[in-house]
Scaffold this motif. Structure first.
Motif, PDB file in Angstrom:
ATOM      1  N   MET A   2       0.847  -1.180   0.000  1.00  0.00           N
ATOM      2  CA  MET A   2       0.000   0.000   0.000  1.00  0.00           C
ATOM      3  C   MET A   2       0.892   1.242   0.000  1.00  0.00           C
ATOM      4  O   MET A   2       1.885   1.300   0.725  1.00  0.00           O
ATOM      5  CB  MET A   2      -0.884  -0.002   1.249  1.00  0.00           C
ATOM      6  CG  MET A   2      -1.915   1.093   1.271  1.00  0.00           C
ATOM      7  SD  MET A   2      -2.942   1.080   2.746  1.00  0.00           S
ATOM      8  CE  MET A   2      -3.555  -0.584   2.752  1.00  0.00           C
ATOM      9  N   GLN A   3       0.551   2.206  -0.820  1.00  0.00           N
ATOM     10  CA  GLN A   3       1.271   3.478  -0.855  1.00  0.00           C
ATOM     11  C   GLN A   3       0.365   4.554  -0.274  1.00  0.00           C
ATOM     12  O   GLN A   3      -0.778   4.723  -0.724  1.00  0.00           O
ATOM     13  CB  GLN A   3       1.672   3.827  -2.275  1.00  0.00           C
ATOM     14  CG  GLN A   3       2.641   2.845  -2.859  1.00  0.00           C
ATOM     15  CD  GLN A   3       3.030   3.193  -4.278  1.00  0.00           C
ATOM     16  OE1 GLN A   3       2.409   4.021  -4.929  1.00  0.00           O
ATOM     17  NE2 GLN A   3       4.066   2.549  -4.760  1.00  0.00           N
ATOM     18  N   ILE A   4       0.875   5.278   0.724  1.00  0.00           N
ATOM     19  CA  ILE A   4       0.086   6.285   1.427  1.00  0.00           C
ATOM     20  C   ILE A   4       0.792   7.630   1.333  1.00  0.00           C
ATOM     21  O   ILE A   4       2.004   7.711   1.525  1.00  0.00           O
ATOM     22  CB  ILE A   4      -0.087   5.903   2.912  1.00  0.00           C
ATOM     23  CG1 ILE A   4      -0.770   4.538   3.024  1.00  0.00           C
ATOM     24  CG2 ILE A   4      -0.872   6.973   3.657  1.00  0.00           C
ATOM     25  CD1 ILE A   4      -0.787   3.992   4.429  1.00  0.00           C
ATOM     26  N   ALA A   5       0.014   8.667   1.060  1.00  0.00           N
ATOM     27  CA  ALA A   5       0.544  10.033   1.039  1.00  0.00           C
ATOM     28  C   ALA A   5      -0.185  10.844   2.098  1.00  0.00           C
ATOM     29  O   ALA A   5      -1.413  10.812   2.187  1.00  0.00           O
ATOM     30  CB  ALA A   5       0.351  10.672  -0.325  1.00  0.00           C
ATOM     31  N   ILE A   6       0.569  11.563   2.898  1.00  0.00           N
ATOM     32  CA  ILE A   6       0.003  12.487   3.882  1.00  0.00           C
ATOM     33  C   ILE A   6       0.333  13.892   3.399  1.00  0.00           C
ATOM     34  O   ILE A   6       1.496  14.218   3.161  1.00  0.00           O
ATOM     35  CB  ILE A   6       0.606  12.257   5.282  1.00  0.00           C
ATOM     36  CG1 ILE A   6       0.245  10.869   5.790  1.00  0.00           C
ATOM     37  CG2 ILE A   6       0.124  13.341   6.248  1.00  0.00           C
ATOM     38  CD1 ILE A   6       0.873  10.525   7.124  1.00  0.00           C
ATOM     39  N   LEU A  30       0.748  -5.170   7.812  1.00  0.00           N
ATOM     40  CA  LEU A  30       0.539  -4.674   6.454  1.00  0.00           C
ATOM     41  C   LEU A  30       1.811  -3.996   5.951  1.00  0.00           C
ATOM     42  O   LEU A  30       2.498  -3.306   6.697  1.00  0.00           O
ATOM     43  CB  LEU A  30      -0.626  -3.679   6.427  1.00  0.00           C
ATOM     44  CG  LEU A  30      -1.969  -4.244   6.881  1.00  0.00           C
ATOM     45  CD1 LEU A  30      -2.996  -3.133   7.031  1.00  0.00           C
ATOM     46  CD2 LEU A  30      -2.449  -5.302   5.912  1.00  0.00           C
ATOM     47  N   ASP A  31       2.098  -4.216   4.686  1.00  0.00           N
ATOM     48  CA  ASP A  31       3.270  -3.639   4.043  1.00  0.00           C
ATOM     49  C   ASP A  31       2.862  -2.315   3.380  1.00  0.00           C
ATOM     50  O   ASP A  31       1.863  -2.279   2.657  1.00  0.00           O
ATOM     51  CB  ASP A  31       3.810  -4.615   3.008  1.00  0.00           C
ATOM     52  CG  ASP A  31       5.166  -4.219   2.488  1.00  0.00           C
ATOM     53  OD1 ASP A  31       5.878  -3.445   3.158  1.00  0.00           O
ATOM     54  OD2 ASP A  31       5.516  -4.682   1.383  1.00  0.00           O
ATOM     55  N   TYR A  32       3.614  -1.254   3.627  1.00  0.00           N
ATOM     56  CA  TYR A  32       3.245   0.052   3.090  1.00  0.00           C
ATOM     57  C   TYR A  32       4.466   0.944   2.929  1.00  0.00           C
ATOM     58  O   TYR A  32       5.517   0.689   3.514  1.00  0.00           O
ATOM     59  CB  TYR A  32       2.233   0.732   3.992  1.00  0.00           C
ATOM     60  CG  TYR A  32       2.832   1.258   5.285  1.00  0.00           C
ATOM     61  CD1 TYR A  32       3.097   2.610   5.454  1.00  0.00           C
ATOM     62  CD2 TYR A  32       3.143   0.405   6.340  1.00  0.00           C
ATOM     63  CE1 TYR A  32       3.657   3.097   6.623  1.00  0.00           C
ATOM     64  CE2 TYR A  32       3.690   0.869   7.505  1.00  0.00           C
ATOM     65  CZ  TYR A  32       3.946   2.226   7.658  1.00  0.00           C
ATOM     66  OH  TYR A  32       4.501   2.699   8.812  1.00  0.00           O
ATOM     67  N   THR A  33       4.285   1.977   2.137  1.00  0.00           N
ATOM     68  CA  THR A  33       5.259   3.067   2.064  1.00  0.00           C
ATOM     69  C   THR A  33       4.488   4.345   2.355  1.00  0.00           C
ATOM     70  O   THR A  33       3.328   4.484   1.969  1.00  0.00           O
ATOM     71  CB  THR A  33       5.943   3.173   0.691  1.00  0.00           C
ATOM     72  OG1 THR A  33       4.957   3.402  -0.305  1.00  0.00           O
ATOM     73  CG2 THR A  33       6.743   1.937   0.370  1.00  0.00           C
ATOM     74  N   LEU A  34       5.128   5.253   3.040  1.00  0.00           N
ATOM     75  CA  LEU A  34       4.500   6.499   3.438  1.00  0.00           C
ATOM     76  C   LEU A  34       5.324   7.667   2.928  1.00  0.00           C
ATOM     77  O   LEU A  34       6.542   7.713   3.125  1.00  0.00           O
ATOM     78  CB  LEU A  34       4.395   6.567   4.956  1.00  0.00           C
ATOM     79  CG  LEU A  34       3.781   7.814   5.559  1.00  0.00           C
ATOM     80  CD1 LEU A  34       2.332   7.947   5.132  1.00  0.00           C
ATOM     81  CD2 LEU A  34       3.873   7.766   7.060  1.00  0.00           C
ATOM     82  N   THR A  35       4.655   8.609   2.265  1.00  0.00           N
ATOM     83  CA  THR A  35       5.306   9.805   1.772  1.00  0.00           C
ATOM     84  C   THR A  35       4.558  11.002   2.332  1.00  0.00           C
ATOM     85  O   THR A  35       3.328  11.025   2.350  1.00  0.00           O
ATOM     86  CB  THR A  35       5.275   9.852   0.227  1.00  0.00           C
ATOM     87  OG1 THR A  35       5.821   8.643  -0.280  1.00  0.00           O
ATOM     88  CG2 THR A  35       6.079  11.032  -0.302  1.00  0.00           C
ATOM     89  N   GLU A  36       5.302  11.985   2.803  1.00  0.00           N
ATOM     90  CA  GLU A  36       4.687  13.186   3.377  1.00  0.00           C
ATOM     91  C   GLU A  36       4.974  14.393   2.492  1.00  0.00           C
ATOM     92  O   GLU A  36       6.077  14.525   1.949  1.00  0.00           O
ATOM     93  CB  GLU A  36       5.231  13.448   4.777  1.00  0.00           C
ATOM     94  CG  GLU A  36       4.886  12.366   5.776  1.00  0.00           C
ATOM     95  CD  GLU A  36       5.385  12.671   7.157  1.00  0.00           C
ATOM     96  OE1 GLU A  36       5.781  13.842   7.436  1.00  0.00           O
ATOM     97  OE2 GLU A  36       5.401  11.763   7.998  1.00  0.00           O
ATOM     98  N   PHE A  37       3.974  15.260   2.380  1.00  0.00           N
ATOM     99  CA  PHE A  37       4.091  16.504   1.620  1.00  0.00           C
ATOM    100  C   PHE A  37       3.576  17.664   2.452  1.00  0.00           C
ATOM    101  O   PHE A  37       2.602  17.513   3.197  1.00  0.00           O
ATOM    102  CB  PHE A  37       3.258  16.428   0.331  1.00  0.00           C
ATOM    103  CG  PHE A  37       3.670  15.324  -0.605  1.00  0.00           C
ATOM    104  CD1 PHE A  37       4.710  15.509  -1.495  1.00  0.00           C
ATOM    105  CD2 PHE A  37       3.019  14.102  -0.586  1.00  0.00           C
ATOM    106  CE1 PHE A  37       5.095  14.489  -2.346  1.00  0.00           C
ATOM    107  CE2 PHE A  37       3.385  13.087  -1.435  1.00  0.00           C
ATOM    108  CZ  PHE A  37       4.429  13.277  -2.327  1.00  0.00           C
ATOM    109  N   GLU A  38       4.213  18.829   2.308  1.00  0.00           N
ATOM    110  CA  GLU A  38       3.779  20.026   3.044  1.00  0.00           C
ATOM    111  C   GLU A  38       2.562  20.677   2.400  1.00  0.00           C
ATOM    112  O   GLU A  38       1.778  21.315   3.089  1.00  0.00           O
ATOM    113  CB  GLU A  38       4.908  21.066   3.080  1.00  0.00           C
ATOM    114  CG  GLU A  38       6.028  20.698   3.998  1.00  0.00           C
ATOM    115  CD  GLU A  38       7.068  21.812   4.063  1.00  0.00           C
ATOM    116  OE1 GLU A  38       6.715  22.985   3.874  1.00  0.00           O
ATOM    117  OE2 GLU A  38       8.232  21.481   4.297  1.00  0.00           O
ATOM    118  N   ASP A  39       2.439  20.571   1.076  1.00  0.00           N
ATOM    119  CA  ASP A  39       1.280  21.155   0.385  1.00  0.00           C
ATOM    120  C   ASP A  39       1.022  20.401  -0.907  1.00  0.00           C
ATOM    121  O   ASP A  39       1.847  19.629  -1.362  1.00  0.00           O
ATOM    122  CB  ASP A  39       1.481  22.643   0.108  1.00  0.00           C
ATOM    123  CG  ASP A  39       2.726  22.947  -0.703  1.00  0.00           C
ATOM    124  OD1 ASP A  39       3.065  22.167  -1.605  1.00  0.00           O
ATOM    125  OD2 ASP A  39       3.362  23.973  -0.451  1.00  0.00           O
ATOM    126  N   ALA A  40      -0.150  20.650  -1.444  1.00  0.00           N
ATOM    127  CA  ALA A  40      -0.524  19.935  -2.654  1.00  0.00           C
ATOM    128  C   ALA A  40       0.223  20.506  -3.830  1.00  0.00           C
ATOM    129  O   ALA A  40       0.438  19.909  -4.835  1.00  0.00           O
ATOM    130  CB  ALA A  40      -2.021  20.045  -2.888  1.00  0.00           C
TER     131      ALA A  40
END
Length: 40
Positions: A2-6, A30-40
């Motif tokens: 699962m790929q998750i973006a915050i 669960l296997d996942y990757t998480l990527t964080e962004f400050e703005d869209a």
């Protein structure tokens, strides 16, 4: 996997959500990757 973006401009909110997601994913094996962004 699962790929998750915050996306949030507040680092505190990103960190809190990231910690909650990490705990959930580990508890449910669960296997996942998480990527964080400050703005869209």
């Amino acid at each position: 996997m699962m790929q998750i973006a915050i996306v949030d401009d507040r680092a505190e909110d990103r960190n809190e959500l990231s910690a909650c997601l990490e705990k959930y994913m580990q508890q449910n094996h669960l296997d996942y990757t998480l990527t964080e962004f400050e703005d869209a």
